[in-house]
Design a protein around this motif. Structure first.
Motif, PDB file in Angstrom:
ATOM      1  N   ILE A 131       0.744  -1.183   0.098  1.00  0.00           N
ATOM      2  CA  ILE A 131       0.018   0.076  -0.074  1.00  0.00           C
ATOM      3  C   ILE A 131       1.031   1.296   0.030  1.00  0.00           C
ATOM      4  CG2 ILE A 131      -1.697   1.378   1.495  1.00  0.00           C
ATOM      5  CD1 ILE A 131      -2.766  -1.372   2.455  1.00  0.00           C
ATOM      6  N   LEU A 132       1.730   1.183   1.039  1.00  0.00           N
ATOM      7  CA  LEU A 132       2.887   2.438   0.611  1.00  0.00           C
ATOM      8  C   LEU A 132       3.720   2.619  -0.517  1.00  0.00           C
ATOM      9  CD1 LEU A 132       4.121   2.113   4.527  1.00  0.00           C
ATOM     10  CD2 LEU A 132       2.531   3.745   3.809  1.00  0.00           C
ATOM     11  N   ALA A 133       3.850   1.500  -0.835  1.00  0.00           N
ATOM     12  CA  ALA A 133       4.820   1.775  -2.282  1.00  0.00           C
ATOM     13  C   ALA A 133       3.855   2.255  -3.436  1.00  0.00           C
ATOM     14  CB  ALA A 133       5.342   0.231  -2.598  1.00  0.00           C
ATOM     15  N   GLU A 134       2.542   1.690  -3.412  1.00  0.00           N
ATOM     16  CA  GLU A 134       1.617   2.230  -4.327  1.00  0.00           C
ATOM     17  C   GLU A 134       1.212   3.622  -4.220  1.00  0.00           C
ATOM     18  OE1 GLU A 134       1.232   1.172  -7.164  1.00  0.00           O
ATOM     19  OE2 GLU A 134       0.150  -0.932  -7.352  1.00  0.00           O
ATOM     20  N   ASN A 135       1.448   4.105  -2.940  1.00  0.00           N
ATOM     21  CA  ASN A 135       1.144   5.584  -2.800  1.00  0.00           C
ATOM     22  C   ASN A 135       2.275   6.344  -2.889  1.00  0.00           C
ATOM     23  OD1 ASN A 135      -0.914   7.317  -1.384  1.00  0.00           O
ATOM     24  ND2 ASN A 135       0.816   7.361  -0.004  1.00  0.00           N
ATOM     25  N   GLY A 136       3.453   5.733  -3.048  1.00  0.00           N
ATOM     26  CA  GLY A 136       4.521   6.795  -3.280  1.00  0.00           C
ATOM     27  C   GLY A 136       5.266   7.409  -1.896  1.00  0.00           C
ATOM     28  N   THR A 137       4.900   6.657  -0.889  1.00  0.00           N
ATOM     29  CA  THR A 137       5.266   7.025   0.383  1.00  0.00           C
ATOM     30  C   THR A 137       6.621   6.254   0.456  1.00  0.00           C
ATOM     31  OG1 THR A 137       2.973   6.600   1.670  1.00  0.00           O
ATOM     32  CG2 THR A 137       5.071   6.623   2.912  1.00  0.00           C
TER      33      THR A 137
ATOM     34  N   GLU B  26      11.622   3.830   4.320  1.00  0.00           N
ATOM     35  CA  GLU B  26      13.140   3.613   4.627  1.00  0.00           C
ATOM     36  C   GLU B  26      13.789   2.292   4.639  1.00  0.00           C
ATOM     37  OE1 GLU B  26      13.794   4.768   8.612  1.00  0.00           O
ATOM     38  OE2 GLU B  26      15.541   6.160   8.192  1.00  0.00           O
ATOM     39  N   THR B  27      13.221   1.530   5.365  1.00  0.00           N
ATOM     40  CA  THR B  27      13.896   0.240   5.407  1.00  0.00           C
ATOM     41  C   THR B  27      12.644  -0.769   5.782  1.00  0.00           C
ATOM     42  OG1 THR B  27      15.413  -1.304   6.335  1.00  0.00           O
ATOM     43  CG2 THR B  27      14.662   0.372   7.674  1.00  0.00           C
ATOM     44  N   GLY B  28      12.894  -2.091   5.100  1.00  0.00           N
ATOM     45  CA  GLY B  28      11.654  -3.234   5.710  1.00  0.00           C
ATOM     46  C   GLY B  28      11.112  -3.395   4.221  1.00  0.00           C
ATOM     47  N   PRO B  29       9.969  -4.446   4.575  1.00  0.00           N
ATOM     48  CA  PRO B  29      10.006  -5.338   5.731  1.00  0.00           C
ATOM     49  C   PRO B  29      10.945  -6.238   5.877  1.00  0.00           C
ATOM     50  CG  PRO B  29       7.834  -5.085   4.162  1.00  0.00           C
ATOM     51  CD  PRO B  29       9.179  -4.552   3.544  1.00  0.00           C
ATOM     52  N   HIS B  30      11.197  -6.389   7.248  1.00  0.00           N
ATOM     53  CA  HIS B  30      12.198  -7.202   7.709  1.00  0.00           C
ATOM     54  C   HIS B  30      12.333  -7.525   9.110  1.00  0.00           C
ATOM     55  CE1 HIS B  30      16.396  -8.961   6.471  1.00  0.00           C
ATOM     56  NE2 HIS B  30      16.687  -8.755   7.726  1.00  0.00           N
ATOM     57  N   LYS B  31      13.120  -8.121   9.685  1.00  0.00           N
ATOM     58  CA  LYS B  31      12.875  -8.584  11.108  1.00  0.00           C
ATOM     59  C   LYS B  31      14.000  -8.129  12.062  1.00  0.00           C
ATOM     60  CE  LYS B  31      11.866 -12.911  13.902  1.00  0.00           C
ATOM     61  NZ  LYS B  31      11.772 -14.578  13.828  1.00  0.00           N
TER      62      LYS B  31
ATOM     63  N   GLN C 268      12.920  -9.128  18.316  1.00  0.00           N
ATOM     64  CA  GLN C 268      12.213 -10.109  17.024  1.00  0.00           C
ATOM     65  C   GLN C 268      10.915  -9.712  16.424  1.00  0.00           C
ATOM     66  OE1 GLN C 268      13.543 -13.869  16.460  1.00  0.00           O
ATOM     67  NE2 GLN C 268      15.191 -12.467  17.124  1.00  0.00           N
ATOM     68  N   THR C 269      10.858  -8.481  16.391  1.00  0.00           N
ATOM     69  CA  THR C 269       9.682  -7.760  15.787  1.00  0.00           C
ATOM     70  C   THR C 269       9.756  -7.677  14.364  1.00  0.00           C
ATOM     71  OG1 THR C 269      10.476  -5.732  16.440  1.00  0.00           O
ATOM     72  CG2 THR C 269       8.582  -6.845  17.591  1.00  0.00           C
ATOM     73  N   PHE C 270       8.754  -7.916  13.387  1.00  0.00           N
ATOM     74  CA  PHE C 270       8.653  -7.835  12.090  1.00  0.00           C
ATOM     75  C   PHE C 270       8.307  -6.223  11.838  1.00  0.00           C
ATOM     76  CE2 PHE C 270       6.832  -8.587   7.806  1.00  0.00           C
ATOM     77  CZ  PHE C 270       8.128  -9.198   7.081  1.00  0.00           C
ATOM     78  N   PHE C 271       9.297  -5.376  11.038  1.00  0.00           N
ATOM     79  CA  PHE C 271       9.184  -3.884  10.865  1.00  0.00           C
ATOM     80  C   PHE C 271       9.042  -3.439   9.589  1.00  0.00           C
ATOM     81  CE2 PHE C 271      13.396  -3.194   9.046  1.00  0.00           C
ATOM     82  CZ  PHE C 271      14.129  -4.132   9.422  1.00  0.00           C
ATOM     83  N   LEU C 272       8.662  -2.208   9.399  1.00  0.00           N
ATOM     84  CA  LEU C 272       8.649  -1.499   8.242  1.00  0.00           C
ATOM     85  C   LEU C 272       8.504  -0.047   8.466  1.00  0.00           C
ATOM     86  CD1 LEU C 272       7.663  -1.215   5.183  1.00  0.00           C
ATOM     87  CD2 LEU C 272       5.238  -1.487   5.653  1.00  0.00           C
ATOM     88  N   TYR C 273       9.476   0.715   8.187  1.00  0.00           N
ATOM     89  CA  TYR C 273       9.606   2.387   8.555  1.00  0.00           C
ATOM     90  C   TYR C 273       9.365   3.107   7.142  1.00  0.00           C
ATOM     91  CZ  TYR C 273      11.872   0.611  12.815  1.00  0.00           C
ATOM     92  OH  TYR C 273      12.119  -0.100  14.042  1.00  0.00           O
ATOM     93  N   PHE C 274       8.407   4.135   7.518  1.00  0.00           N
ATOM     94  CA  PHE C 274       8.501   5.062   6.252  1.00  0.00           C
ATOM     95  C   PHE C 274       8.177   6.506   7.063  1.00  0.00           C
ATOM     96  CE2 PHE C 274       3.820   5.317   7.733  1.00  0.00           C
ATOM     97  CZ  PHE C 274       3.713   4.077   8.353  1.00  0.00           C
ATOM     98  N   TYR C 275       8.095   7.590   6.035  1.00  0.00           N
ATOM     99  CA  TYR C 275       7.935   8.935   6.774  1.00  0.00           C
ATOM    100  C   TYR C 275       6.653   9.347   6.221  1.00  0.00           C
ATOM    101  CZ  TYR C 275      13.215   8.717   6.863  1.00  0.00           C
ATOM    102  OH  TYR C 275      14.498   8.345   7.402  1.00  0.00           O
TER     103      TYR C 275
ATOM    104  N   ASN D 122       7.942  12.921   9.997  1.00  0.00           N
ATOM    105  CA  ASN D 122       8.374  11.994  11.030  1.00  0.00           C
ATOM    106  C   ASN D 122       8.095  10.577  10.454  1.00  0.00           C
ATOM    107  OD1 ASN D 122       7.862  13.806  13.404  1.00  0.00           O
ATOM    108  ND2 ASN D 122       5.958  14.090  12.313  1.00  0.00           N
ATOM    109  N   ARG D 123       9.011   9.838  11.210  1.00  0.00           N
ATOM    110  CA  ARG D 123       9.201   8.072  10.755  1.00  0.00           C
ATOM    111  C   ARG D 123       8.088   7.520  11.592  1.00  0.00           C
ATOM    112  NH1 ARG D 123      13.775   7.922  12.622  1.00  0.00           N
ATOM    113  NH2 ARG D 123      15.322   7.598  10.816  1.00  0.00           N
ATOM    114  N   PHE D 124       7.384   6.470  11.108  1.00  0.00           N
ATOM    115  CA  PHE D 124       6.467   6.117  11.467  1.00  0.00           C
ATOM    116  C   PHE D 124       6.775   4.513  11.265  1.00  0.00           C
ATOM    117  CE2 PHE D 124       2.807   7.822  13.932  1.00  0.00           C
ATOM    118  CZ  PHE D 124       3.245   9.118  13.691  1.00  0.00           C
ATOM    119  N   GLU D 125       6.532   3.339  12.211  1.00  0.00           N
ATOM    120  CA  GLU D 125       6.248   2.151  11.712  1.00  0.00           C
ATOM    121  C   GLU D 125       5.248   1.334  11.815  1.00  0.00           C
ATOM    122  OE1 GLU D 125       8.399  -0.082  14.896  1.00  0.00           O
ATOM    123  OE2 GLU D 125       9.146  -1.619  13.605  1.00  0.00           O
ATOM    124  N   ILE D 126       4.969   0.188  11.064  1.00  0.00           N
ATOM    125  CA  ILE D 126       4.030  -0.771  10.852  1.00  0.00           C
ATOM    126  C   ILE D 126       4.698  -2.046  11.345  1.00  0.00           C
ATOM    127  CG2 ILE D 126       2.364  -2.038   9.438  1.00  0.00           C
ATOM    128  CD1 ILE D 126       1.235   0.799  10.271  1.00  0.00           C
TER     129      ILE D 126
END
Lengths: 318, 318, 318, 318
Positions: free
Chosen positions: B237-243, B246-251, B256-263, B268-272
């Protein structure tokens, strides 16, 4: 009416022979960590398959002084197609020879890709016959699902390095009837990659530009999982086992497949993948990506690691 | 018997106020792309929550000349604990002041972290009351699940940049009773990161070393999905939206959390995120990672991107 | 050489027209809850597609006094095949007529299944052209992925009720060249179900025994998700929306597909599915299930609900 | 100040002893199919744990003429709490006795639930120390992840049958400090089920009404997976192994957990589960479900199978 190869005359990628300088370690790795099943051994080769592969083997590991690819074999859809396709290739100047039946399949025609990769086409196939506790509860599956290690479902595709992508793409399209699904073409028309399909998957074989001067090199062989979550589990297993993960898990822009690349003990790159789109449109036109588009990295922005462009087997001096 | 803060006196991370120089764009982003729900607006602030958050809000977006964090608020487990904890902090030299009830919660004690981040503790909370088609079919859920965009389930944790990790770690452990779960400690005992939990999760707040000379900066705020597959969908969704991802998805190795970082649009940086281990052992001892161990990158080998160490909000001259 | 239909001459299931006595409610349901996209409206029909469908529509909802199927359309792989296949059918006594181009596709030959279901084959197709924020970031996808509701990826298959399964199976195999993948055959050879594929999927159309005396009835239409987790989310969405879930999520023994059945406002049964095996073996032989085997229920033991055998549209007096 | 049990004084469910008339078959099943790891054997007992359990064991299988539960043990959060809690119980008329340290833990206080189930509380625990290839690459995990069979992550909860649900609920709430999360209460206040938590999970122990006249019976023990997809894989594995799946996979309305129930060779019901909500609100009030609400079946409409209400271990004449 004279025969011309058409889409589907090649039914699917059948099996790939991979050379390894560490046969015992490679076999142990594919059995214990990857979770493939051994079908038999002949001479210097050990034959393996995934639980969902219908054929007796999809991977042939052969002891060799170097790593690399021994040969790539495709199954054609019928005996007449085998004869006609060989005739067509010969009429078009493709050199090759018939080879007798060997482990897992009947007689095969051995020839080479424009870059020198040994290739084979064959029809007669020995199917895997489950025994004892391998007998599945579901008659529509070739083997009971009883996971150990990664346990991929089936062979998916092979990627070969080549100097002249265009000639390899045209060879597989014109001589074998494969469908060109996606391409990377730089300014001036220089082809850097080509993805082709014998099936409805987004690709069954890919050619990518070899940045060295070598010929006939191997990039990777891929086994497929049913879900992206399965690929994430595979990453956990490889990481815990100390296997070198080159890149991933992440999503390819090309093919939209979810990937995970690693090196087996013999040094060859393998991939555990999932997903990707299916092509139902009979008029599918190749998707062409430019250098600028490729600079954006993979689907979620991960930049392609340098070794992905430079490392192949057998390795060469850079 | 004099009061001393203990694990669980702070019930959980309550809400975080984030500054944005582009309030309208940020609100639009969190509503349409992230799929949070707006609870209300007061002055320069817009209040939002995830569908699974029981509180009226977990995110407060406030119009501001710069990006960064407005304040981080924790809910304590009872009125007496609120009073006692404030008394304990004052007795230990922590400066702060009581603030009247505001949107979503009762009176709160406002103080600062050792690095200057505005913090609050409060008890009285306004719960989200679903109306109309928000009423869930399941009485044990706060709101009907009707996904739009990413649709994370709940607020998970906050990460703050700081100059002195040790003092921040000890402050949250000693003044608020949080459990230290993991740490990064370089040679000579220099602390580079600390993860602390108010709950059974592997962490609810983290402090990581600010490589600039700034104080009180924000690293990221995280919303949680139920599965890693959900995080992969979020990446699509983020990629398609052009957001910018920054890095991820990765673990993460840590937690041991699975992360996805974006601005987000305000910078501001947020994570899903998803997953991570739960801690049931009451005697859990902090896991300490060395520089060498961190050099191995994340769980599956992905090297931490440089901006993860350098970029915080508000941004500063390097 | 005279033409004979062969596997792949029919490229894929193209679209299905479904009758609904509650057009507005059905359209609202498929747009808001299922998350399909409206392509246009003509007369009493509303045309919809999933985000991953390349064609302008895959579902045609038509206002009607009753529920049921309007027609089932298959796209053939080329203009010559369209002409040859029609000629072949006529030469074999199949009655039908050419119809002019209509919304989404060119001229089509309309005929009937042995049980009376209206069928069409066509070649010319209008592709979906994304506009504005529907334009995907990935050129190999037909539309931007921006989920709302269930958001299935693509049309998958249709299931029709019939009195004489054997004749329907043979008709699709002999006249349209489909591959018979699985069957249910009771003692004495009575055929109770047949699954056929135009593609590599385990099936694209199925016929199951109508226990009423009616003809030409509709059992269900299926849209596919990428993962089983996605189907579980779909179940959450339907349950929260108060939609009647008839059975599932669970796994079919036949086809190994993961299923979820529900009734749309017009009364028609639809399915959200995922998975199932792909068939690469050109010599695939139909898997035949006996009554005893079917008595075991679905893959994990769930007994097939009675309505699955008795409910079809339009409904009939039992 | 006199001690009163409060939430969190009981840290978590520690381990459960399950009786089996077929010890060897049960052990083989849990090792090969479920994928638990054997920690040791003493007398008639075999001790096992999941790869993610920090304790030396979470399941004790004991040879016995019948199936059923041997005892259920909870770990408390500190030595003083162990002493105080025992004192509090004795002061409140709970009979019991101290038992010496045994396999895996220190001295324990043995007492009984109001329905007669043997219970224990203890503090001292022997942790699992990984050896050789069990040593994890991640220091924050107790054991290397190297899946074989289902490979659940950890012990989750236990469900006991009882005649008087109210007394059991009040006993665990008042004597052990557990949090009542959800209940089933029929007209007139008859309690049919109670779910209680020692942690942030939606429950760690449940009591459901025994429809027979027996006392002290066992309903099921649950091990947790990380994802719902993992539970679906578990169903595939059990189905292929010929294990009787009683019901599921499906989603519970209560607790929102994803479930899969089966019987192990000794006849005891076990569950593989995932998900469920976490409770962060310190003021959580029990969710109470009526008979009418329960008649709706599980989350997606699956009716609860009759045996779920009638079958317990040891089995009794109905």
């Amino acid at each position: 009416m004279t025969y011309q190869p058409s889409f589907q005359d090649v039914a699917h990628l059948g099996h790939v022979e991979v050379f390894t300088p560490k046969l015992d370690e490679s076999v142990q790795f594919f059995r214990e960590i990857v979770g493939l099943h051994e079908s038999g051994r002949v001479g210097n080769s050990v034959y393996l398959r995934a639980w969902g592969d219908y054929a007796l083997h999809t991977l042939q590991l052969t002891a060799s002084p170097t790593s690399g690819v021994g040969h790539v074999a495709f199954r054609v859809k019928s005996p007449p197609v085998l004869t006609s396709m060989v005739g067509y290739m010969k009429a078009n100047g493709v050199q090759g020879e018939w080879r007798d039946a060997e482990f897992g399949h009947g007689r095969a025609f051995r020839f080479a890709s424009p870059d020198g990769h040994p290739l084979e086409i064959y029809y007669e196939t020995e199917r895997f016959i489950p025994q004892g506790n391998q007998v599945p509860g579901f008659k529509n599956l070739p083997q009971r699902y009883s996971p150990h290690g990664i346990a991929p479902r089936r062979l998916d595709h092979v990627n070969l390095l080549a100097q002249d992508i265009k000639s390899c793409r045209e060879f597989f399209r014109d001589m074998l009837g494969l469908r060109v699904t996606e391409q990377i073409v730089f300014e001036g028309g220089q082809e850097m990659g080509a993805w082709l399909a014998a099936t409805f998957k987004s690709y069954d074989i890919a050619f990518t530009k070899d940045h060295s001067k070598a010929h006939g090199r191997f990039h990777h062989l891929t086994y497929a999982m049913d879900s992206r979550e399965d690929v994430l589990h595979a990453a956990d297993i490889l990481a815990e086992n100390g296997t070198f993960i080159e890149t991933g898990p992440h999503k390819h822009t090309i093919g939209q497949t979810f990937f995970l690349y690693f090196y087996e003990p013999g040094g060859n790159r393998f991939e555990i993948g999932a997903g990707g789109y299916l092509i139902f449109d009979p008029d599918w036109r190749p998707i062409v990506w430019s250098k600028e588009e490729r600079m954006k990295g993979q689907a979620w922005g991960l930049q392609t690691v340098r070794t992905f462009h430079t490392y192949g087997t057998p390795p060469v001096e850079e």
